[in-house]
Motif scaffolding. Structure first.
Motif, PDB file in Angstrom:
ATOM      1  N   SER A   8     109.688 149.380  24.790  1.00  0.00           N
ATOM      2  CA  SER A   8     110.141 150.708  25.193  1.00  0.00           C
ATOM      3  C   SER A   8     111.641 150.898  24.997  1.00  0.00           C
ATOM      4  O   SER A   8     112.175 151.959  25.284  1.00  0.00           O
ATOM      5  N   ALA A   9     112.328 149.840  24.531  1.00  0.00           N
ATOM      6  CA  ALA A   9     113.761 149.976  24.319  1.00  0.00           C
ATOM      7  C   ALA A   9     114.044 151.051  23.278  1.00  0.00           C
ATOM      8  O   ALA A   9     113.275 151.285  22.369  1.00  0.00           O
ATOM      9  N   ALA A  10     115.188 151.719  23.442  1.00  0.00           N
ATOM     10  CA  ALA A  10     115.522 152.814  22.526  1.00  0.00           C
ATOM     11  C   ALA A  10     115.692 152.283  21.108  1.00  0.00           C
ATOM     12  O   ALA A  10     116.223 151.198  20.889  1.00  0.00           O
ATOM     13  N   LEU A  11     115.205 153.040  20.163  1.00  0.00           N
ATOM     14  CA  LEU A  11     115.394 152.665  18.765  1.00  0.00           C
ATOM     15  C   LEU A  11     116.858 152.846  18.394  1.00  0.00           C
ATOM     16  O   LEU A  11     117.470 153.857  18.722  1.00  0.00           O
ATOM     17  N   ASP A  12     117.407 151.857  17.696  1.00  0.00           N
ATOM     18  CA  ASP A  12     118.811 151.985  17.322  1.00  0.00           C
ATOM     19  C   ASP A  12     118.950 152.549  15.917  1.00  0.00           C
ATOM     20  O   ASP A  12     117.986 152.637  15.154  1.00  0.00           O
ATOM     21  N   ARG A  13     120.171 152.937  15.578  1.00  0.00           N
ATOM     22  CA  ARG A  13     120.416 153.576  14.286  1.00  0.00           C
ATOM     23  C   ARG A  13     120.172 152.614  13.127  1.00  0.00           C
ATOM     24  O   ARG A  13     119.735 153.031  12.052  1.00  0.00           O
ATOM     25  N   ARG A  14     120.423 151.335  13.357  1.00  0.00           N
ATOM     26  CA  ARG A  14     120.202 150.366  12.285  1.00  0.00           C
ATOM     27  C   ARG A  14     118.708 150.289  11.942  1.00  0.00           C
ATOM     28  O   ARG A  14     118.343 150.243  10.760  1.00  0.00           O
ATOM     29  N   ALA A  15     117.849 150.269  12.974  1.00  0.00           N
ATOM     30  CA  ALA A  15     116.403 150.223  12.725  1.00  0.00           C
ATOM     31  C   ALA A  15     115.962 151.447  11.937  1.00  0.00           C
ATOM     32  O   ALA A  15     115.168 151.341  10.999  1.00  0.00           O
ATOM     33  N   LEU A  16     116.485 152.613  12.298  1.00  0.00           N
ATOM     34  CA  LEU A  16     116.112 153.836  11.592  1.00  0.00           C
ATOM     35  C   LEU A  16     116.635 153.829  10.165  1.00  0.00           C
ATOM     36  O   LEU A  16     115.968 154.291   9.238  1.00  0.00           O
ATOM     37  N   SER A  17     117.823 153.288   9.976  1.00  0.00           N
ATOM     38  CA  SER A  17     118.395 153.195   8.631  1.00  0.00           C
ATOM     39  C   SER A  17     117.569 152.247   7.759  1.00  0.00           C
ATOM     40  O   SER A  17     117.265 152.543   6.601  1.00  0.00           O
ATOM     41  N   ASP A  18     117.190 151.098   8.341  1.00  0.00           N
ATOM     42  CA  ASP A  18     116.365 150.137   7.599  1.00  0.00           C
ATOM     43  C   ASP A  18     114.986 150.736   7.299  1.00  0.00           C
ATOM     44  O   ASP A  18     114.415 150.498   6.227  1.00  0.00           O
ATOM     45  N   PHE A  19     114.454 151.491   8.250  1.00  0.00           N
ATOM     46  CA  PHE A  19     113.159 152.137   8.049  1.00  0.00           C
ATOM     47  C   PHE A  19     113.223 153.105   6.869  1.00  0.00           C
ATOM     48  O   PHE A  19     112.345 153.135   6.019  1.00  0.00           O
ATOM     49  N   ARG A  20     114.294 153.874   6.820  1.00  0.00           N
ATOM     50  CA  ARG A  20     114.467 154.827   5.722  1.00  0.00           C
ATOM     51  C   ARG A  20     114.477 154.101   4.377  1.00  0.00           C
ATOM     52  O   ARG A  20     113.880 154.562   3.399  1.00  0.00           O
ATOM     53  N   ALA A  21     115.119 152.940   4.334  1.00  0.00           N
ATOM     54  CA  ALA A  21     115.212 152.180   3.087  1.00  0.00           C
ATOM     55  C   ALA A  21     113.883 151.520   2.724  1.00  0.00           C
ATOM     56  O   ALA A  21     113.505 151.459   1.557  1.00  0.00           O
ATOM     57  N   LEU A  22     113.147 151.045   3.745  1.00  0.00           N
ATOM     58  CA  LEU A  22     111.928 150.292   3.489  1.00  0.00           C
ATOM     59  C   LEU A  22     110.716 151.168   3.219  1.00  0.00           C
ATOM     60  O   LEU A  22     109.809 150.778   2.493  1.00  0.00           O
ATOM     61  N   ALA A  23     110.683 152.344   3.848  1.00  0.00           N
ATOM     62  CA  ALA A  23     109.468 153.160   3.800  1.00  0.00           C
ATOM     63  C   ALA A  23     109.050 153.498   2.384  1.00  0.00           C
ATOM     64  O   ALA A  23     107.865 153.579   2.075  1.00  0.00           O
ATOM     65  N   GLY A  24     110.017 153.672   1.498  1.00  0.00           N
ATOM     66  CA  GLY A  24     109.676 153.974   0.117  1.00  0.00           C
ATOM     67  C   GLY A  24     109.182 152.770  -0.657  1.00  0.00           C
ATOM     68  O   GLY A  24     108.426 152.898  -1.612  1.00  0.00           O
ATOM     69  N   ARG A  25     109.592 151.570  -0.221  1.00  0.00           N
ATOM     70  CA  ARG A  25     109.240 150.353  -0.964  1.00  0.00           C
ATOM     71  C   ARG A  25     107.930 149.747  -0.480  1.00  0.00           C
ATOM     72  O   ARG A  25     107.105 149.286  -1.259  1.00  0.00           O
ATOM     73  N   ILE A  26     107.764 149.705   0.836  1.00  0.00           N
ATOM     74  CA  ILE A  26     106.533 149.144   1.402  1.00  0.00           C
ATOM     75  C   ILE A  26     105.534 150.276   1.514  1.00  0.00           C
ATOM     76  O   ILE A  26     105.479 150.984   2.509  1.00  0.00           O
ATOM     77  N   ASP A  27     104.755 150.477   0.469  1.00  0.00           N
ATOM     78  CA  ASP A  27     103.885 151.648   0.402  1.00  0.00           C
ATOM     79  C   ASP A  27     102.448 151.202   0.233  1.00  0.00           C
ATOM     80  O   ASP A  27     102.176 150.114  -0.239  1.00  0.00           O
ATOM     81  N   GLY A  28     101.514 152.062   0.599  1.00  0.00           N
ATOM     82  CA  GLY A  28     100.107 151.751   0.420  1.00  0.00           C
ATOM     83  C   GLY A  28      99.237 152.491   1.410  1.00  0.00           C
ATOM     84  O   GLY A  28      99.711 153.348   2.144  1.00  0.00           O
ATOM     85  N   ASN A  29      97.958 152.168   1.414  1.00  0.00           N
ATOM     86  CA  ASN A  29      97.030 152.787   2.349  1.00  0.00           C
ATOM     87  C   ASN A  29      97.070 152.054   3.678  1.00  0.00           C
ATOM     88  O   ASN A  29      97.189 150.830   3.701  1.00  0.00           O
TER      89      ASN A  29
END
Length: 489
Positions: A8-29
């Motif tokens: 439940s800890a707040a999401l930090d900006r680094r996690a969101l930044s990494d998510f933005r970078a990874l979401a396009g690469r780790i793709d699939g169903n």
């Protein structure tokens, strides 16, 4: 050694930044895992006799409480984005007939259970459950109370179309015993609403939220959808800001996946007006940032809740679960499903009812429960369901507990899975420590990707030649690990 970060800890900006970078690469169903195995694995081999056996086992487990789902499929008009199993009509003759058959299905089911079993969690979904007129709603609730015990302190929720209810109808829902409401919003932008054929002024929604509070409902939840035509980050932010003035207890922020070959109404949506994949990702990241900044806890997947909401409390205490309605505090009970396409989970079997009114009525006319398909879980399924549930809900897997409960050696049983998990660890999604697996902040944003590692059926699919692979038809879709808008049933 890493210190444990509570889910439940707040999401930090680094996690969101990494998510933005990874979401396009780790793709699939990726499935949503409202069940494991997922509903696309259900088959016609589970028939009424198998359901009878499941109900007999459930009866033997009395007085354990139950969970219950009711599917009301009727809607007065079509929303172009919708992927739910629905019947578009204004004819209440059709709903009156359906209400009668629901009562017959309840009677048949209850006869196998013996006595009025307690139901601690009930949910009416659709369609639009409030399509039913007051008399019809009273009839359904009377049938429920005739065959089951619904205590007032249980969780009793209903999905609402704010365009179709007023204060008087909300008062009726309170009188009938509902204490939680879920309101469809999607987006407040007029151009977006026009494009999806759902005109819903903000004031209309606010009136229903205000009525819910005045009438003492314990929880108000709002549904939003991103990825719809004409949405931009700025426009969706404006909707989020208006939503925040309503301060709902829970929020679901679903991804729209455009699948017109599967859902015919989506053919009326202008594909050229849909946001790009990059814009859609920006909308999601911006929304997560804004909601967490406003004090909402990111529960996981598409769910947010205020810190004192039961979902957030359950997650902090390590007892959050998932069922066919998503994240839940009461998912451990056997669940009965009533109505067309409704799914139940009873004594280690999944059962799904007939998808059409004609098939549903024909079964009940013949005195049969309207089972269309299902699945009987093996010990390996139960093991993997527990692992996936722990990772998705509470973000931590205690390996020693799993080994003790299931009589396995985790490292040898899941050697291939642990190798895949280490690759996700290199991307920062998980941490492996002695005796435990922990999902990181970043991993919570891509938690389906983590859960998929332990899905044996996906592994078997991947090992087959492409021509032999089954077509997933429920819950698995080509999106960037955010779910399409679907109530599953």
């Amino acid at each position: 050694m890493h210190t444990h970060t509570t889910p439940s800890a707040a999401l930090d900006r680094r996690a969101l930044s990494d998510f933005r970078a990874l979401a396009g690469r780790i793709d699939g169903n990726g499935p949503r895992y409202t069940s494991y195995p997922t509903a696309d694995r259900f088959h016609g081999g589970l028939d009424e006799s198998a359901y009878h056996a499941a109900l007999a086992d459930c009866r033997a487990a009395a007085p354990a409480p139950l969970s219950l789902y009711l599917h009301i499929p009727f809607c007065e008009n079509i929303c172009y984005y919708c992927g739910c199993n629905k019947v578009i009509t204004r004819d209440h003759g059709r709903s009156a007939k359906y209400v009668s058959y629901l009562g017959r299905e309840m009677a048949l089911t209850a006869a196998h259970l013996g006595g009025r079993r307690q139901v601690l969690q009930s949910h009416w979904g659709g369609g639009t459950p409030t399509f039913l007129n007051p008399a019809e709603m009273r009839r359904v609730m009377a049938s429920l109370h005739e065959h089951f015990d619904l205590p007032a302190d249980g969780e009793h929720s209903i999905e609402i179309d704010p365009r179709r209810v007023d204060f008087e109808r909300m008062a009726l829902l309170a009188e009938l015993g509902f204490n939680r409401v879920s309101l469809g919003v999607q987006d407040f932008d007029p151009e977006v609403q026009q494009a999806i054929h759902r005109i819903q002024p903000f004031e209309e929604t606010r009136a229903v939220v205000d009525a819910s509070r005045e009438l003492g409902f314990r929880s108000v939840s709002l549904d939003l959808i991103y990825g719809l035509p004409h949405q931009t980050t700025a426009r969706f932010n404006a909707t989020v800001e208006r939503v925040l003035t309503l301060r709902p207890d829970r929020l679901s922020v679903y991804s729209y996946a455009h699948l017109p070959h599967v859902f015919k109404p989506q053919r009326r949506i202008d594909e050229n007006a849909l946001p790009s994949a990059g814009e859609k990702l920006d909308i999601l990241v911006s929304t997560i940032e804004r909601l967490t900044a406003a004090g909402y806890v990111y529960i996981g997947m598409d769910h947010f809740a205020l810190p004192d909401d039961d979902l957030a409390v359950a997650q902090r205490e390590g007892r959050l679960q998932r069922n066919f309605q998503g994240y839940s505090t009461h998912a451990g009970y056997d669940q009965l499903g009533f109505g067309i396409s409704a799914i139940g989970a009873v004594a280690g079997r999944y059962v799904q009812s007939a998808r059409t009114l004609d098939d549903y009525y024909a079964a009940l006319d013949a005195g049969r429960l309207p089972v269309m398909r299902g699945f009987t879980m093996a010990s390996d399924d139960r093991l993997r369901r527990e692992i996936i549930g722990a990772l998705m809900c509470n973000g931590v897997l205690d390996i020693a507990q799993i080994e003790a409960r299931h009589g396995i050696d985790f490292a040898s049983t899941f050697a291939a899975e642990l190798a895949d998990l280490d690759r996700l660890g290199a991307d920062g999604l998980v941490r492996r420590e002695p005796g435990r697996i922990e999902v990181t902040m970043l991993g919570r944003l891509l938690v389906r990707r983590v859960a998929m590692v332990f899905d044996r059926y996906l592994r078997e699919d991947a090992a087959r030649p492409p021509a032999a692979q089954p077509a997933a038809n429920d819950g698995a879709q080509p999106v960037r690990f955010v779910p399409r808008y679907s109530r599953v049933v």
